[in-house]
Scaffold this active site. Structure first.
Site, PDB file in Angstrom:
ATOM      1  N   GLU A 110      81.916  49.196  82.468  1.00 44.53           N
ATOM      2  CA  GLU A 110      81.239  48.406  83.482  1.00 44.53           C
ATOM      3  C   GLU A 110      81.745  48.884  84.833  1.00 44.53           C
ATOM      4  O   GLU A 110      82.903  48.680  85.182  1.00 44.53           O
ATOM      5  CB  GLU A 110      81.533  46.911  83.352  1.00 44.53           C
ATOM      6  N   HIS A 168      75.485  38.613  81.775  1.00 40.51           N
ATOM      7  CA  HIS A 168      76.070  37.291  81.993  1.00 40.51           C
ATOM      8  C   HIS A 168      76.565  37.063  83.425  1.00 40.51           C
ATOM      9  O   HIS A 168      77.183  36.050  83.707  1.00 40.51           O
ATOM     10  CB  HIS A 168      77.239  37.109  81.014  1.00 40.51           C
ATOM     11  N   ASP A 169      76.338  38.029  84.297  1.00 37.83           N
ATOM     12  CA  ASP A 169      76.809  37.884  85.682  1.00 37.83           C
ATOM     13  C   ASP A 169      75.683  37.778  86.703  1.00 37.83           C
ATOM     14  O   ASP A 169      75.941  37.506  87.871  1.00 37.83           O
ATOM     15  CB  ASP A 169      77.674  39.100  86.073  1.00 37.83           C
ATOM     16  N   ASP A 203      84.427  43.360  74.016  1.00 38.40           N
ATOM     17  CA  ASP A 203      84.533  43.396  75.470  1.00 38.40           C
ATOM     18  C   ASP A 203      86.000  43.199  75.842  1.00 38.40           C
ATOM     19  O   ASP A 203      86.589  42.153  75.549  1.00 38.40           O
ATOM     20  CB  ASP A 203      83.683  42.242  76.025  1.00 38.40           C
ATOM     21  N   ASP A 221      85.592  46.132  80.818  1.00 32.54           N
ATOM     22  CA  ASP A 221      85.352  45.359  82.023  1.00 32.54           C
ATOM     23  C   ASP A 221      85.890  46.078  83.264  1.00 32.54           C
ATOM     24  O   ASP A 221      86.997  46.624  83.234  1.00 32.54           O
ATOM     25  CB  ASP A 221      86.094  44.024  81.825  1.00 32.54           C
TER      26      ASP A 221
END
Ligand code: GLC
Length: 528
Positions: A260, A322-323, A99, A201
């Site tokens: 993302e 995770h968000d 990531d 990201d």
């Protein structure tokens, strides 16, 4: 038969390293912990792992603020341990996606330290600096996603710098060719090392308007939503960067870029695949991720995504990350629903992404205020509790700290760990874990699920999803009852000789001539 790349065939599992397994007794998960659990991941049947950032970071945003793109955060291990992880993964035929947060670095990255030291240093233009407007006003009206203005003042330079997220995450200037060159060097160096690709990201933020124009106003709830974000993200030129990244990756067979694009607007998310499938290989679809528990809503989101991508582009689906709050909780803390959701995720056309712990039905953790660590939670409590609740330690067993760590865990373990844990579920053949495992195995053996076309059936009941997956002679029909009541569905007449193939027991679906009687949350995969 046409070769299908691994990332289209297999299931990918997202790990939040801080919370997976702690082997160094400091309450924080680490790479050795992931190595230790590689056999478990193999048993689950996953083909790849996406590791949330593992690079050195001051952890203002838990790794999404990187201070060195070439090394491993000491909390997580070292380069030797990472090499060991790669080796073990290769041995198990599990691919590794890293990531990379490249829209911004940490404010403690040497690049930013140099850039902020003066207006004329060699890296002066590596970040986005701007003069104040009259009376020291900020250069424009842009807001930070995490709250407040997107500009902070630098005393040293007597200028503002841009940060789309925290002030500790200054945005890199992607328009500067030298910056781009350095970033591409980072990508190549990890590819050479043998990783299988990247989760990139917030790619939608890379390029900003050259003239730094203010965003126009629009109605919205939070200040950030009260602007049309046309100048601070999703610039049309941004797609050129995606093409360059794709080009770079073409030098490395079967290595991928996964974007993302945290956009509810599926059309924008789809655009990152490039006009001719020449952008990023795959992109997340947050529109699907955010659907309420309604068959019709999911059907609409899937049909829209399929329509936008067309046959050329490969879809990706995910329900948690995770968000966002864990879907087990979003869908009502109901295991029967979690089974329906898993079956949907794992039978659609496209790559399914699982989030650690969903295979045992981990629910959203309740974090007391004094233990909140996420900057979003700290800033917005009690209106928003932040993202810690979906990042609590993996629940391995019913012992102390759920087997995650011998020390005090960095975030509290979910209180339900004595009932909800992997060890208990392994012993119970009817557990959610075994449901996931057999479903993934089924998918790994089915060309129709890995490769086939998808077609929704009109079955006269908006509470039920029914779709076919077909590849060559293999034809499957998937039926999912989203409601907690009994439902019936009328099948088209050509569907006669159906045979239930998953789950082996307790599908909760009965046939009565052309009609199917479905028990509450009944589900099944049938072979035609
Ligand atoms: C992405 C990450 C999130 C992070 C943000 C800023 O949305 O998933 O965790 O806080 O980018 O890097």
């Amino acid at each position: 038969m046409e070769h299908q790349p691994w990332w289209q065939k297999g299931v990918i599992y997202q790990i939040y390293p801080r919370s997976f397994l702690d082997t160094t007794h400091n309450g924080v998960g680490d790479l050795k912990g992931i190595i230790k659990k590689m056999d478990y991941l193999k048993e689950l049947g996953v083909a790849g792992i996406w590791l949330c950032p593992i690079f050195p970071s001051p952890m203002y945003d838990f790794g999404y603020d990187t201070s060195d793109y070439y090394n491993i955060e000491p909390l997580f291990g070292s380069m030797e341990v990472f090499d060991e992880l790669l080796l073990k993964a290769r041995e198990k035929k599990i691919r590794i996606l890293l990531d990379l947060a490249l829209n911004h670095s940490s404010h403690l990255h040497p690049w930013f330290i140099e850039s902020s030291s003066s207006r004329d240093n060699p890296k002066a233009d590596w970040y986005i600096w701007a003069e104040p407007r009259l009376l020291k006003r900020r250069p424009n009206n842009w807001k930070s996603v995490f709250g407040g203005p997107a500009w902070s003042w630098s005393e040293q330079r007597k200028q503002f710098y841009l940060h789309s997220f925290l002030p500790e995450q200054p945005d890199l200037n992607w328009r500067n060719p030298e910056v781009k060159k350095q970033i591409f060097k980072i990508l190549r160096s990890w590819l050479e090392k043998g990783v299988d690709g990247f989760r990139l990201d917030v790619v939608d933020f890379y390029l900003k308007d050259e003239k730094l124009r203010s965003n126009p106003y629009c109605p919205g709830r939070r200040p950030y939503e009260m602007q049309k974000h046309i100048f601070d993200k999703n610039r049309p030129e941004n797609i050129e960067i995606m093409k360059e990244i794709r080009n770079l990756l073409e030098d490395y067979p079967e290595k991928i870029a996964l974007g993302e694009v945290a956009e509810r607007n599926a059309k924008i998310a789809a655009s990152y695949y490039g006009p001719e499938n020449d952008g990023l290989h795959i992109n997340f679809n947050f529109n699907f991720l955010e659907q309420p528990w309604k068959a019709a809503a999911f059907k609409k989101a899937i049909e829209e995504w399929e329509g936008l991508l067309g046959p050329e582009n490969w879809p990706v689906y995910t329900l948690s990350n995770h968000d966002v709050p864990r879907h087990f909780t979003r869908f009502g803390n109901c295991e029967a629903r979690a089974r329906v959701a898993a079956t949907l995720l794992l039978t659609l056309r496209g790559t399914p992404f699982l989030y650690y712990g969903e295979e045992i039905g981990m629910s959203q953790g309740k974090i007391p205020r004094f233990r909140i660590l996420d900057p979003v939670g700290k800033r917005y409590w009690p209106f928003h509790h932040g993202r810690d609740g979906c990042r609590t330690p993996m629940q391995w067993n019913g012992y102390r700290n759920s087997g995650f760590s011998s020390a005090n865990p960095w975030l509290p373990v979910n209180q339900n760990y004595k009932e909800v844990n992997l060890a208990a579920q392994k012993k119970d053949p009817n557990s959610l874990f075994h449901f996931y495992r057999t479903l993934i195995t089924f998918r790994n053996n089915s060309m129709a699920l890995q490769k086939g076309e998808i077609q929704f059936l009109d079955i006269n009941n908006p509470q039920v999803l029914a779709f076919r997956r077909q590849y060559e002679l293999e034809k499957l029909l998937i039926i999912l009852n989203f409601s907690s009541r009994k439902q019936t569905a009328v099948l088209p007449s050509e569907l006669s000789g159906l045979k239930l193939v998953f789950p082996e027991k307790k599908a909760g679906i009965e046939r009565q001539k052309k009609q199917l009687n479905l028990s509450p949350n009944g589900l099944g995969i049938f072979r035609e």
